[in-house]
Write a protein that holds these residues in place. Structure first.
Motif, PDB file in Angstrom:
ATOM      1  N   GLY A 106     171.795  10.915 -87.272  1.00 32.18           N
ATOM      2  CA  GLY A 106     172.534  11.250 -87.105  1.00 32.18           C
ATOM      3  C   GLY A 106     173.488  11.600 -85.860  1.00 32.18           C
ATOM      4  N   GLY A 107     173.359  11.158 -84.566  1.00 31.25           N
ATOM      5  CA  GLY A 107     173.739  11.072 -83.340  1.00 31.25           C
ATOM      6  C   GLY A 107     173.162  11.795 -82.235  1.00 31.25           C
ATOM      7  N   ILE A 108     171.985  12.958 -82.551  1.00 33.78           N
ATOM      8  CA  ILE A 108     171.563  13.717 -81.968  1.00 33.78           C
ATOM      9  C   ILE A 108     170.513  13.081 -81.339  1.00 33.78           C
ATOM     10  CG2 ILE A 108     170.663  15.802 -81.997  1.00 33.78           C
ATOM     11  CD1 ILE A 108     173.042  17.045 -83.933  1.00 33.78           C
ATOM     12  N   LYS A 109     170.909  12.585 -79.782  1.00 32.82           N
ATOM     13  CA  LYS A 109     169.425  12.436 -79.567  1.00 32.82           C
ATOM     14  C   LYS A 109     168.072  13.258 -79.584  1.00 32.82           C
ATOM     15  CE  LYS A 109     172.397   9.411 -76.648  1.00 32.82           C
ATOM     16  NZ  LYS A 109     171.263   8.007 -76.922  1.00 32.82           N
ATOM     17  N   LEU A 110     166.991  12.988 -80.165  1.00 34.70           N
ATOM     18  CA  LEU A 110     166.331  13.528 -80.261  1.00 34.70           C
ATOM     19  C   LEU A 110     165.242  12.987 -78.543  1.00 34.70           C
ATOM     20  CD1 LEU A 110     164.793  12.647 -83.358  1.00 34.70           C
ATOM     21  CD2 LEU A 110     166.211  14.268 -82.746  1.00 34.70           C
ATOM     22  N   GLY A 111     165.750  12.577 -77.940  1.00 34.25           N
ATOM     23  CA  GLY A 111     164.775  12.069 -76.747  1.00 34.25           C
ATOM     24  C   GLY A 111     163.216  11.526 -76.905  1.00 34.25           C
ATOM     25  N   THR A 112     161.960  11.400 -75.735  1.00 33.80           N
ATOM     26  CA  THR A 112     161.042  10.780 -75.966  1.00 33.80           C
ATOM     27  C   THR A 112     160.109  11.226 -76.486  1.00 33.80           C
ATOM     28  OG1 THR A 112     161.335   8.485 -73.830  1.00 33.80           O
ATOM     29  CG2 THR A 112     159.737   9.069 -74.579  1.00 33.80           C
ATOM     30  N   GLY A 113     159.881  12.543 -76.114  1.00 31.38           N
ATOM     31  CA  GLY A 113     159.098  12.561 -76.941  1.00 31.38           C
ATOM     32  C   GLY A 113     159.137  13.492 -78.629  1.00 31.38           C
ATOM     33  N   GLY A 114     160.495  13.786 -78.608  1.00 29.27           N
ATOM     34  CA  GLY A 114     161.183  13.936 -79.962  1.00 29.27           C
ATOM     35  C   GLY A 114     160.393  13.159 -80.652  1.00 29.27           C
ATOM     36  N   LEU A 115     161.275  11.661 -80.110  1.00 26.30           N
ATOM     37  CA  LEU A 115     160.944  10.622 -80.810  1.00 26.30           C
ATOM     38  C   LEU A 115     159.281   9.926 -81.779  1.00 26.30           C
ATOM     39  CD1 LEU A 115     163.307   7.754 -79.262  1.00 26.30           C
ATOM     40  CD2 LEU A 115     163.758   9.205 -81.195  1.00 26.30           C
ATOM     41  N   VAL A 116     158.475  10.280 -80.775  1.00 31.39           N
ATOM     42  CA  VAL A 116     157.125  10.076 -80.888  1.00 31.39           C
ATOM     43  C   VAL A 116     156.297  11.054 -82.002  1.00 31.39           C
ATOM     44  CG1 VAL A 116     154.863  10.149 -79.207  1.00 31.39           C
ATOM     45  CG2 VAL A 116     156.716   9.323 -78.416  1.00 31.39           C
ATOM     46  N   LYS A 117     157.085  11.954 -82.130  1.00 36.86           N
ATOM     47  CA  LYS A 117     156.641  13.050 -82.787  1.00 36.86           C
ATOM     48  C   LYS A 117     157.065  13.063 -83.778  1.00 36.86           C
ATOM     49  CE  LYS A 117     156.426  18.339 -83.077  1.00 36.86           C
ATOM     50  NZ  LYS A 117     156.808  20.133 -83.093  1.00 36.86           N
ATOM     51  N   ALA A 118     158.409  12.594 -84.470  1.00 39.03           N
ATOM     52  CA  ALA A 118     159.206  12.094 -85.751  1.00 39.03           C
ATOM     53  C   ALA A 118     158.521  11.028 -86.114  1.00 39.03           C
ATOM     54  CB  ALA A 118     160.349  11.744 -85.258  1.00 39.03           C
ATOM     55  N   TYR A 119     158.538  10.110 -85.003  1.00 39.14           N
ATOM     56  CA  TYR A 119     157.888   8.676 -85.488  1.00 39.14           C
ATOM     57  C   TYR A 119     156.211   9.153 -86.357  1.00 39.14           C
ATOM     58  CZ  TYR A 119     161.820   5.937 -85.406  1.00 39.14           C
ATOM     59  OH  TYR A 119     163.207   5.354 -85.273  1.00 39.14           O
ATOM     60  N   GLY A 120     155.123   9.323 -85.273  1.00 40.54           N
ATOM     61  CA  GLY A 120     154.197   9.552 -85.655  1.00 40.54           C
ATOM     62  C   GLY A 120     153.667  11.029 -87.248  1.00 40.54           C
ATOM     63  N   GLY A 121     154.832  11.732 -86.884  1.00 35.16           N
ATOM     64  CA  GLY A 121     154.315  12.856 -87.721  1.00 35.16           C
ATOM     65  C   GLY A 121     154.532  12.118 -89.063  1.00 35.16           C
ATOM     66  N   GLY A 122     155.282  11.911 -89.347  1.00 32.48           N
ATOM     67  CA  GLY A 122     156.249  10.875 -90.569  1.00 32.48           C
ATOM     68  C   GLY A 122     155.242  10.208 -91.738  1.00 32.48           C
ATOM     69  N   VAL A 123     154.415   9.496 -90.140  1.00 32.08           N
ATOM     70  CA  VAL A 123     153.066   9.089 -91.092  1.00 32.08           C
ATOM     71  C   VAL A 123     151.963  10.013 -91.332  1.00 32.08           C
ATOM     72  CG1 VAL A 123     150.950   7.221 -90.813  1.00 32.08           C
ATOM     73  CG2 VAL A 123     153.617   6.969 -89.673  1.00 32.08           C
ATOM     74  N   GLN A 124     151.420  10.771 -90.381  1.00 31.68           N
ATOM     75  CA  GLN A 124     150.937  12.062 -90.936  1.00 31.68           C
ATOM     76  C   GLN A 124     150.996  12.662 -92.386  1.00 31.68           C
ATOM     77  OE1 GLN A 124     150.684  15.305 -87.736  1.00 31.68           O
ATOM     78  NE2 GLN A 124     148.906  15.556 -87.676  1.00 31.68           N
ATOM     79  N   GLN A 125     152.084  12.690 -91.770  1.00 28.31           N
ATOM     80  CA  GLN A 125     152.655  13.493 -93.411  1.00 28.31           C
ATOM     81  C   GLN A 125     152.454  12.396 -94.837  1.00 28.31           C
ATOM     82  OE1 GLN A 125     153.365  17.107 -93.540  1.00 28.31           O
ATOM     83  NE2 GLN A 125     152.810  16.899 -91.734  1.00 28.31           N
ATOM     84  N   ALA A 126     152.548  11.823 -94.441  1.00 25.81           N
ATOM     85  CA  ALA A 126     152.693  11.145 -95.521  1.00 25.81           C
ATOM     86  C   ALA A 126     150.808  10.698 -96.089  1.00 25.81           C
ATOM     87  CB  ALA A 126     152.814   9.431 -95.435  1.00 25.81           C
ATOM     88  N   LEU A 127     150.228  10.071 -94.754  1.00 23.19           N
ATOM     89  CA  LEU A 127     148.665   9.912 -95.497  1.00 23.19           C
ATOM     90  C   LEU A 127     147.826  11.088 -95.577  1.00 23.19           C
ATOM     91  CD1 LEU A 127     147.221   8.544 -91.671  1.00 23.19           C
ATOM     92  CD2 LEU A 127     148.253   7.790 -93.925  1.00 23.19           C
ATOM     93  N   LYS A 128     148.608  12.606 -95.608  1.00 28.70           N
ATOM     94  CA  LYS A 128     148.201  13.791 -96.700  1.00 28.70           C
ATOM     95  C   LYS A 128     148.299  13.456 -98.042  1.00 28.70           C
ATOM     96  CE  LYS A 128     148.747  17.099 -92.393  1.00 28.70           C
ATOM     97  NZ  LYS A 128     150.039  18.203 -92.450  1.00 28.70           N
ATOM     98  N   GLN A 129     149.163  12.935 -98.211  1.00 23.89           N
ATOM     99  CA  GLN A 129     149.529  12.844 -99.842  1.00 23.89           C
ATOM    100  C   GLN A 129     148.186  11.602-100.458  1.00 23.89           C
ATOM    101  OE1 GLN A 129     154.000  11.828-100.334  1.00 23.89           O
ATOM    102  NE2 GLN A 129     154.388  13.649 -99.152  1.00 23.89           N
ATOM    103  N   LEU A 130     148.410  10.434 -99.543  1.00 27.00           N
ATOM    104  CA  LEU A 130     148.015   9.652 -99.770  1.00 27.00           C
ATOM    105  C   LEU A 130     146.460   9.330-100.489  1.00 27.00           C
ATOM    106  CD1 LEU A 130     148.544   6.163 -99.042  1.00 27.00           C
ATOM    107  CD2 LEU A 130     146.145   6.367 -97.220  1.00 27.00           C
ATOM    108  N   GLN A 131     145.980   8.929-101.604  1.00 27.44           N
ATOM    109  CA  GLN A 131     145.012   8.548-102.310  1.00 27.44           C
ATOM    110  C   GLN A 131     144.281   7.740-102.200  1.00 27.44           C
ATOM    111  OE1 GLN A 131     143.997  10.993-104.986  1.00 27.44           O
ATOM    112  NE2 GLN A 131     146.182  11.972-103.994  1.00 27.44           N
ATOM    113  N   THR A 132     142.644   7.651-101.803  1.00 28.04           N
ATOM    114  CA  THR A 132     142.607   6.182-101.535  1.00 28.04           C
ATOM    115  C   THR A 132     141.350   5.691-102.634  1.00 28.04           C
ATOM    116  OG1 THR A 132     141.101   7.883-100.123  1.00 28.04           O
ATOM    117  CG2 THR A 132     142.943   6.846 -99.325  1.00 28.04           C
ATOM    118  N   ILE A 133     140.906   4.694-102.653  1.00 28.70           N
ATOM    119  CA  ILE A 133     139.662   3.863-103.581  1.00 28.70           C
ATOM    120  C   ILE A 133     138.564   3.330-102.542  1.00 28.70           C
ATOM    121  CG2 ILE A 133     140.704   3.899-105.683  1.00 28.70           C
ATOM    122  CD1 ILE A 133     141.306   1.291-105.489  1.00 28.70           C
TER     123      ILE A 133
END
Length: 206
Positions: A106-133
């Motif tokens: 979106g044109g706004i820089k997130l900075g190193t910490g912001g990127l780590v949080k965004a990429y790791g956090g997205g996966v963390q949220q997706a994992l909460k929805q994951l059904q496993t067998i």
């Protein structure tokens, strides 16, 4: 160790969020091999070909098998995307799974910490929805036995949750069964003991 069952994804998951005008779309999928992981990553890249970044990580085998891990920052600063994605995957205890996080900037820089949080956090949220067998590690065995021993053999199949795949009947019986690898030695010993060493158990390569 490697004959123990482990968790795998039952179905795919998608999670989307907006952070400082950047849209992050996380997709998780079951990928039983490195080839399958790479094919999934390529399919997401095609799906989101106009996105600035499609960063990814995968755990393509058992959860603890680091020989089958991989990740990529896909143009983001080193260590800000692929590693946080992989850290979430490898820490989840789920195997045979890939994650691709697509970023529409979106044109706004997130900075190193912001990127780590965004990429790791997205996966963390997706994992909460994951059904496993549970994936059981199985092997096929061939059993040669006398007709008189069949009822005992079938009670052992039930005890060890073995599945009969094939049966040939002639002057004796030849059965093919599928059984969990971790109980094979115990099962085989039981068959030999109860048949007076008359039944023959042979492992079959898959």
């Amino acid at each position: 160790m490697n004959d123990l069952p482990y968790l795998i994804p039952e179905s795919s998951v998608e999670f989307q969020e907006e952070i400082k005008k950047s849209v992050f779309i996380t997709q998780l999928a079951h990928t039983p091999s490195i080839e399958a992981a790479k094919a999934f990553i390529e399919s997401v890249k095609k799906q989101h070909s106009s996105a600035r970044h499609n960063c990814w990580g995968f755990v393509a085998g058992r959860p603890e098998d680091s020989m089958k891990w991989g990740f990529s920052d896909d143009g983001e600063p080193s260590g800000t995307a692929g590693k946080p994605i992989l850290a979430q995957l490898s820490g989840s205890g789920v195997g045979e799974m890939s994650a691709v996080v697509t970023r529409y900037s979106g044109g706004i820089k997130l900075g190193t910490g912001g990127l780590v949080k965004a990429y790791g956090g997205g996966v963390q949220q997706a994992l909460k929805q994951l059904q496993t067998i549970e994936k059981k590690i199985t092997i096929n065995l061939q059993l040669e036995l006398d007709y008189a021993f069949l009822p005992i053999a079938q009670s052992l199949f039930a005890q060890y949750q073995a599945i009969e795949i094939d049966a040939k009947y002639s002057d004796h019986i030849v059965l093919m069964i599928e059984i969990e690898q971790r109980v094979v030695n115990d099962f085989t010993q039981n068959v030999i003991n109860k048949s007076g060493a008359k039944a023959i158990v042979t492992p079959l390569s898959r």
